[in-house]
Design an enzyme around this catalytic site. Structure first.
Site, mmCIF file in Angstrom:
data_model
loop_
_atom_site.group_PDB
_atom_site.id
_atom_site.type_symbol
_atom_site.label_atom_id
_atom_site.label_comp_id
_atom_site.label_asym_id
_atom_site.label_seq_id
_atom_site.Cartn_x
_atom_site.Cartn_y
_atom_site.Cartn_z
ATOM 1 N N LYS A 180 0.843 -1.196 0.000
ATOM 2 C CA LYS A 180 0.000 0.000 0.000
ATOM 3 C C LYS A 180 0.875 1.242 0.000
ATOM 4 O O LYS A 180 1.596 1.510 0.958
ATOM 5 C CB LYS A 180 -0.908 0.047 1.232
ATOM 6 C CG LYS A 180 -1.964 1.146 1.077
ATOM 7 C CD LYS A 180 -2.685 1.463 2.373
ATOM 8 C CE LYS A 180 -1.939 2.472 3.208
ATOM 9 N NZ LYS A 180 -1.774 3.782 2.552
ATOM 10 N N GLU A 254 10.432 0.725 10.157
ATOM 11 C CA GLU A 254 11.405 1.779 9.815
ATOM 12 C C GLU A 254 10.697 3.101 10.085
ATOM 13 O O GLU A 254 9.787 3.471 9.353
ATOM 14 C CB GLU A 254 11.775 1.709 8.325
ATOM 15 C CG GLU A 254 12.398 0.406 7.886
ATOM 16 C CD GLU A 254 13.889 0.339 8.154
ATOM 17 O OE1 GLU A 254 14.446 1.309 8.701
ATOM 18 O OE2 GLU A 254 14.482 -0.687 7.827
ATOM 19 N N CYS A 288 13.650 10.679 6.411
ATOM 20 C CA CYS A 288 13.656 10.092 7.757
ATOM 21 C C CYS A 288 14.981 10.315 8.460
ATOM 22 O O CYS A 288 15.024 10.536 9.659
ATOM 23 C CB CYS A 288 13.327 8.610 7.688
ATOM 24 S SG CYS A 288 14.372 7.727 6.520
ATOM 25 N N GLU A 385 10.360 15.234 15.552
ATOM 26 C CA GLU A 385 10.652 15.227 14.125
ATOM 27 C C GLU A 385 9.733 16.258 13.439
ATOM 28 O O GLU A 385 8.517 16.198 13.592
ATOM 29 C CB GLU A 385 10.372 13.830 13.556
ATOM 30 C CG GLU A 385 10.706 13.701 12.092
ATOM 31 C CD GLU A 385 10.417 12.298 11.551
ATOM 32 O OE1 GLU A 385 9.349 11.746 11.862
ATOM 33 O OE2 GLU A 385 11.267 11.770 10.823
HETATM 34 P P1 NAD Z 1 2.540 7.786 8.309
HETATM 35 O O1 NAD Z 1 2.936 6.902 9.428
HETATM 36 O O2 NAD Z 1 1.505 8.805 8.534
HETATM 37 O O3 NAD Z 1 2.041 6.917 7.076
HETATM 38 C C1 NAD Z 1 2.834 5.881 6.527
HETATM 39 C C2 NAD Z 1 1.928 4.877 5.854
HETATM 40 O O4 NAD Z 1 1.125 4.228 6.844
HETATM 41 C C3 NAD Z 1 0.957 5.461 4.842
HETATM 42 O O5 NAD Z 1 0.846 4.581 3.758
HETATM 43 C C4 NAD Z 1 -0.357 5.527 5.627
HETATM 44 O O6 NAD Z 1 -1.500 5.461 4.819
HETATM 45 C C5 NAD Z 1 -0.241 4.286 6.484
HETATM 46 N N1 NAD Z 1 -1.024 4.296 7.728
HETATM 47 C C6 NAD Z 1 -1.460 5.350 8.438
HETATM 48 N N2 NAD Z 1 -2.117 4.933 9.533
HETATM 49 C C7 NAD Z 1 -2.071 3.581 9.536
HETATM 50 C C8 NAD Z 1 -2.551 2.569 10.424
HETATM 51 N N3 NAD Z 1 -3.194 2.867 11.543
HETATM 52 N N4 NAD Z 1 -2.322 1.269 10.118
HETATM 53 C C9 NAD Z 1 -1.641 0.946 9.000
HETATM 54 N N5 NAD Z 1 -1.164 1.854 8.123
HETATM 55 C C10 NAD Z 1 -1.373 3.169 8.386
HETATM 56 O O7 NAD Z 1 3.911 8.423 7.820
HETATM 57 P P2 NAD Z 1 4.130 9.448 6.604
HETATM 58 O O8 NAD Z 1 3.692 10.789 7.083
HETATM 59 O O9 NAD Z 1 3.578 8.900 5.351
HETATM 60 O O10 NAD Z 1 5.713 9.373 6.448
HETATM 61 C C11 NAD Z 1 6.567 10.142 7.210
HETATM 62 C C12 NAD Z 1 7.232 9.322 8.287
HETATM 63 O O11 NAD Z 1 7.908 8.196 7.732
HETATM 64 C C13 NAD Z 1 8.284 10.102 9.026
HETATM 65 O O12 NAD Z 1 8.169 9.902 10.406
HETATM 66 C C14 NAD Z 1 9.586 9.494 8.511
HETATM 67 O O13 NAD Z 1 10.656 9.669 9.380
HETATM 68 C C15 NAD Z 1 9.220 8.096 8.288
HETATM 69 N N6 NAD Z 1 10.143 7.422 7.361
HETATM 70 C C16 NAD Z 1 11.048 6.515 7.838
HETATM 71 C C17 NAD Z 1 11.947 5.880 7.000
HETATM 72 C C18 NAD Z 1 12.946 4.885 7.516
HETATM 73 O O14 NAD Z 1 13.517 4.132 6.718
HETATM 74 N N7 NAD Z 1 13.200 4.815 8.802
HETATM 75 C C19 NAD Z 1 11.924 6.181 5.635
HETATM 76 C C20 NAD Z 1 11.004 7.129 5.167
HETATM 77 C C21 NAD Z 1 10.120 7.732 6.047
#
Ligand code: NAD
Length: 486
Positions: A180, A254, A288, A385
């Protein structure tokens, strides 16, 4: 400068799907069972790009069933057979590189120079690299078997690259996937689905279901998924960990970061300043492992800050398709709002804000590069963050103090150390509680190298051998030498 990259190639591709994308399940496009769609928008212009299907429980069921049905044959195809598919996916990504680069830039707002030179080449590299791992099934990876069906949920900051990090190792190892993408950036994942089809990947090996967090929850909670691989915020990661606890599902997380960028007084200052630009303004800081905390040794702090401000004045922000710009748009209005709120909080808590004098475009989701000085270690902007183009500066006197400040967050993803004294850098590096340390560099990634964090940044690695171990399970009964069985 050169004319902006033409958007036509991406708009034509969207039009070839009549502007509307169903779910990619079992090798074909299906409309959402609920009849619900949502709009994907270009954050630089606010124009609607396409309608995307919102998957519900029956759609997720169908995708998981397709993945389950395909998994046995995919695994028994063997390492060499799968490697051929990964190589042809890699080549197809290269053939479609321009379309993918423009599409990603339109959907996400990131500069096309970055998608063209960084995201898409790294995506192809990831598939080439993992084709190699597939071939090691009978040798180095003997004694391991695939986990089965993997549910994968990814964020919007590197849409196609995060897809590649998830899909390439999983299918190389003989798993099948239901992925997804994030709701703001589904388009390159859907384009990748079409590439899979055209490249002859067997149906059901890769399934793409679109939707928001509710769809994500359905994947996480599905009974027939063997593992969940999640990249995103720490908050959602925590919920997923709770939701999978006791289920027997494997899990990788991650998550977020607040990575330190440490400059010692003997550093090459001009290189360090360019490093800061890369660390916090690459992808508008929506990275991230962004170096969002600049820790500077006291004696050079005035000079570094002056150099940095001068450099910030020369950064160019604007149309992501303009190859001359350094910064594009923030992914969506809601993310822009989060950044603004945290910046206001920073000022309210007494930190000093500085932004360059030039004007930011009024239309679209843009935010200027931002520098905070006079930041208290416990301040919200020093701890949370921001996930935007905002860097906070703190000073230290000794290496020990630098290490203390660096480790003083709940995160532990990456760190960057700048010093001409390699002994000092190598002494400090292992004392930083994080998954990745760069010395006199930053944001270096390679498919062969495990990437991931500690503490609230997660507990997994993606890339290289460590990444392969996250998508395989040991099969001890087959690893016993013959003499032990008699
Ligand atoms: P997010 O957690 O809001 O969303 C990530 C994904 O999870 C999306 O596809 C979203 O639709 C889905 N999602 C949301 N709620 C959910 C739930 N309850 N159950 C299952 N899936 C759900 O994050 P974002 O705003 O899309 O991305 C930014 C974050 O990602 C930042 O915190 C960043 O640091 C992190 N990130 C980490 C890495 C890494 O490798 N450590 C890499 C890229 C981004």
């Amino acid at each position: 400068g050169p004319a902006p990259e033409s958007r036509e190639i991406a708009l034509d591709w969207i039009a070839s799907h009549k502007g509307r994308f169903g779910l990619f399940v079992d090798g074909g496009w299906t409309p959402p069972a609920s009849g619900q769609w949502f709009t994907s928008t270009n954050p630089a212009t606010s124009e609607a790009l396409a309608e995307i299907a919102a998957a519900d429980a029956s759609d997720v069921d169908a995708a998981v069933a397709a993945a389950r049905k395909a998994q046995g044959d995919w695994a028994t195809l063997g390492g060499h057979g799968r490697a051929r598919h990964l190589y042809s996916l890699a080549r197809a990504i290269q053939r479609n590189a321009r379309l993918l680069a423009v599409l990603e830039s339109l959907d996400n707002g990131k500069p096309v120079r970055e998608t063209r030179d960084i995201d898409i080449p790294l995506v192809a590299r990831h598939f080439y690299h993992h084709a190699g791992w597939a071939q090691l099934q009978g040798s180095e990876l003997a004694g391991y078997s695939p986990m089965g069906v993997i549910g994968q949920i990814i964020p919007w900051n590197f849409p196609l690259l995060m897809l590649a990090w998830k899909i390439a190792p999983a299918i190389a190892a003989g798993n099948t996937v239901v992925l997804k993408p994030a709701e703001f950036t589904s388009l390159t994942a859907l384009c990748f689905a079409e590439i899979c089809k055209d490249a002859g990947l067997p149906d059901g090996v890769v399934n793409i279901v679109t939707g928001d967090g509710a769809t994500g929850e359905l994947i996480v909670g599905h009974k027939d998924v063997d593992k969940i691989a999640f990249t995103g915020s720490t908050e959602v990661g925590r919920r997923i960990r709770a939701a999978t606890a006791g289920s027997g599902k494997h899990l990788t997380l991650e998550l977020g970061g607040k990575s330190p960028f440490i400059v010692f007084d003997d550093a090459d200052m001009d290189s360090a300043v360019e490093g800061v630009v890369d660390a916090i303004w690459f992808n508008q800081g929506q990275v991230c492992c962004a170096g969002s905390r600049l820790l500077v040794q006291e004696g050079i702090s005035d000079r570094i800050i002056a150099k940095l401000k001068a450099r910030m004045e020369t950064l160019r922000l604007g149309d992501p398709l303009d190859k001359c710009i350094d910064m594009g748009a923030i992914v969506a209005p809601v993310q822009l709002q989060t950044i603004q709120t945290l910046v206001e909080k920073g000022q309210a808590e007494g930190a000093e804000l500085w932004q360059p004098g030039w004007a930011v475009p009024k239309e679209g989701c843009f935010y200027p590069p931002t520098l905070f000085t006079n930041v208290a270690p416990a301040a919200t902007i020093a701890q949370e963050e921001i996930f935007g183009p905002v860097v906070v500066v703190m000073t230290f006197r000794t290496p020990d103090e630098a290490i203390k400040i660096a480790n003083n967050t709940r995160y532990g993803l990456a760190a960057s150390i700048w010093s001409e004294n390699i002994n000092l850098a190598l002494d400090v590096a292992p004392k930083l509680d994080c998954g990745v340390v760069w010395i006199n560099s930053t944001n270096q990634f390679d498919a062969a190298c495990g990437f991931g964090g500690n503490r609230e940044s997660g507990f997994s690695r993606e890339g290289g051998l460590e990444g392969m171990m996250e998508v395989l399970k040991p099969r001890f009964e087959n690893t016993l030498p013959a003499y032990q069985t008699t």
